[in-house]
Design a protein around this motif. Structure first.
Motif, short mmCIF file in Angstrom:
data_model
loop_
_atom_site.label_atom_id
_atom_site.label_comp_id
_atom_site.label_asym_id
_atom_site.label_seq_id
_atom_site.Cartn_x
_atom_site.Cartn_y
_atom_site.Cartn_z
N LEU A 59 34.23 18.13 -19.58
CA LEU A 59 35.40 17.96 -18.71
C LEU A 59 36.56 17.42 -19.54
CD1 LEU A 59 36.70 17.93 -15.88
CD2 LEU A 59 35.80 15.61 -15.59
N ASP A 60 37.66 18.14 -19.54
CA ASP A 60 38.85 17.75 -20.31
C ASP A 60 38.47 17.41 -21.76
OD1 ASP A 60 40.49 18.14 -18.12
OD2 ASP A 60 40.24 16.08 -17.42
N GLY A 61 37.60 18.22 -22.34
CA GLY A 61 37.26 18.07 -23.75
C GLY A 61 36.14 17.08 -24.03
N SER A 62 35.65 16.33 -23.03
CA SER A 62 34.57 15.36 -23.29
C SER A 62 33.27 15.85 -22.66
CB SER A 62 34.87 13.99 -22.66
OG SER A 62 36.10 13.55 -23.07
N GLU A 63 32.22 15.83 -23.49
CA GLU A 63 30.90 16.24 -22.98
C GLU A 63 30.27 15.11 -22.17
OE1 GLU A 63 28.56 18.73 -25.27
OE2 GLU A 63 27.20 18.79 -23.54
N HIS A 64 29.72 15.45 -21.02
CA HIS A 64 29.03 14.45 -20.19
C HIS A 64 27.54 14.73 -20.23
CE1 HIS A 64 32.59 12.68 -18.14
NE2 HIS A 64 33.13 13.80 -18.56
N ALA A 65 26.72 13.71 -20.50
CA ALA A 65 25.26 13.87 -20.54
C ALA A 65 24.80 14.43 -19.19
CB ALA A 65 24.59 12.53 -20.82
N PRO A 66 23.76 15.31 -19.20
CA PRO A 66 23.33 15.94 -17.95
C PRO A 66 22.97 14.94 -16.85
CG PRO A 66 22.27 16.99 -19.83
CD PRO A 66 23.02 15.81 -20.38
N ASP A 67 22.53 13.73 -17.24
CA ASP A 67 22.14 12.76 -16.20
C ASP A 67 23.30 11.85 -15.78
OD1 ASP A 67 22.25 11.50 -18.61
OD2 ASP A 67 20.38 10.37 -18.37
N ALA A 68 24.48 12.01 -16.40
CA ALA A 68 25.64 11.20 -15.98
C ALA A 68 25.99 11.61 -14.55
CB ALA A 68 26.82 11.46 -16.90
N SER A 69 26.53 10.68 -13.78
CA SER A 69 26.74 10.93 -12.36
C SER A 69 27.57 12.19 -12.11
CB SER A 69 27.36 9.66 -11.77
OG SER A 69 28.29 9.96 -10.81
N ILE A 70 28.66 12.34 -12.86
CA ILE A 70 29.55 13.49 -12.63
C ILE A 70 28.86 14.81 -12.99
CG2 ILE A 70 30.73 13.14 -14.87
CD1 ILE A 70 33.28 14.17 -13.35
N ALA A 71 28.08 14.81 -14.11
CA ALA A 71 27.40 16.04 -14.52
C ALA A 71 26.30 16.39 -13.53
CB ALA A 71 26.83 15.87 -15.92
N SER A 72 25.58 15.37 -13.02
CA SER A 72 24.50 15.71 -12.09
C SER A 72 25.06 16.30 -10.80
CB SER A 72 23.57 14.52 -11.83
OG SER A 72 24.32 13.44 -11.40
N LYS A 73 26.27 15.87 -10.40
CA LYS A 73 26.90 16.48 -9.21
C LYS A 73 27.25 17.95 -9.49
CE LYS A 73 29.02 12.49 -7.06
NZ LYS A 73 30.14 11.60 -7.26
#
Ligand code: PMV
Length: 338
Positions: A59-73
């Motif tokens: 998101l906006d150039g930053s990778e979010h770990a799959p278990d991060a709240s935003i990525a899991s949504k």
């Protein structure tokens, strides 16, 4: 699966939605009231989605770990879109790259454009033949306001009564060029992080003595606003729009503990807007679950109002936004990125 890119524009409700139906599956995310919105030009999310060895979300150039709240949504939403298709196989892994073209840290409705763009990109990438109504209701399951971002111009979302959500539908009511309106987004100083809309709505439903009055008076606002919009009657539309906003905030404030999304600057902007109106500069306010004020006015008064409201102490930024276009999908070549 193939690579797909979707663009969806954000929207602001002129008649507000606040509260979820409690008699149906929470996964359906059914609103307790209908709403009517204007889609915004410029402010948009662009989401690219394609097959990958494993799920990933940038998101906006930053990778979010799959278990991060935003990525899991995000991945839960992809499961939902996949389940709307014919396959009973597990969803294939996806690479999602999303960019929000919204002012940084504005607290503006990026969930509306974000979930709509994600839904469209996923359905296109997964090659699912879903009609607009289905795409809108899938978007709604990610975020209520996202159901309205599929279309440009002015959009109405009806709450419906059916417990399966089948009559909760959004539809475009008037195109972007129907009327030369502008929405000023007047940014107030940010306070501590606000309570999220899902938690806030549930708090209002369970504790605000004004909640039922809010629900009971919404349908008339919806019909009145649509009629005023159709006949291009700004005083009538503005009066309904401000009343809808203030009823929603009264309901929020009467929740226990209180939900106060406004800051001092929010009220100073509104008082200056009303003073400008008395001086003949016509504009009408609304505000969401945050401190910023959005002002609806004619295109030819937008700059004069912007100059006046931009001078209110505590205002940090101001944008003048026209009615925006429909969401759309493209199929870029493999090398392309958002
Ligand atoms: O779609 P959500 O869950 O972010 O809720 C949106 C709620 C309001 O912005 C306050 C009103 C609206 O109708 O957009």
């Amino acid at each position: 699966m193939k690579l797909a890119r979707a663009t969806a524009h954000s929207n602001i409700a002129l008649v507000k939605y606040w509260g979820k139906r409690s008699d149906s599956d929470p996964q359906l995310n059914l609103p307790a009231v209908g709403s009517l919105s204007m889609t915004l030009s410029e402010l948009r999310s662009v989401t690219e989605l394609g097959p990958a060895p494993a799920d990933s979300f940038v998101l906006d150039g930053s990778e979010h770990a799959p278990d991060a709240s935003i990525a899991s949504k995000v991945f839960a939403h992809l499961d939902r879109v996949w389940a709307a298709g014919p396959s009973s196989d597990a969803r294939p892994p996806c690479r999602v790259n999303s960019v929000n073209h919204l002012p940084t840290a504005a607290g503006l409705a990026s969930s509306a454009s974000g979930f709509c763009a994600l839904t469209l990109a996923a359905a296109a990438s997964m090659e699912l033949a879903l009609d607009e109504g289905r795409l809108s209701s899938l978007s709604r399951q990610g975020s209520g306001s996202a159901a309205r971002s599929l279309w440009g111009g002015f959009v109405r979302l009806d709450a419906g009564n059916a417990s399966d959500g089948s009559d909760c539908t959004a539809r475009p009511i008037l195109p972007a060029d129907h009327w030369d309106l502008r929405l000023l987004i007047v940014h107030a100083v940010r306070g501590p992080k606000a309570v999220g809309s899902t938690e806030g709505m549930e708090r209002s439903r369970t504790s605000s003595p004004y909640y039922q009055a809010w629900i009971d008076t919404s349908a008339a606002d919806l019909d009145g606003a649509q009629a005023a919009l159709t006949r291009r009657d700004l005083p009538a539309l503005g009066q309904i729009m401000e009343h809808s906003c203030f009823k929603m905030h009264a309901c929020m404030m009467a929740s226990d503990p209180p939900l106060v999304y406004w800051r001092g600057t929010t009220l100073e902007i509104m008082h200056e807007l009303w003073a400008a109106r008395r001086d003949g500069l016509e504009g009408y306010a609304t505000s969401d679950a945050g401190p910023h004020v959005k002002v609806l006015c004619h295109a030819n008064t937008a700059q004069a109002l912007a100059d006046r409201l931009g001078a209110v102490p505590g205002v940090t930024d101001l944008q003048i936004i026209a009615p925006g276009p429909h969401a759309h999908v493209e199929f870029p070549s493999e090398e392309a990125t958002t």
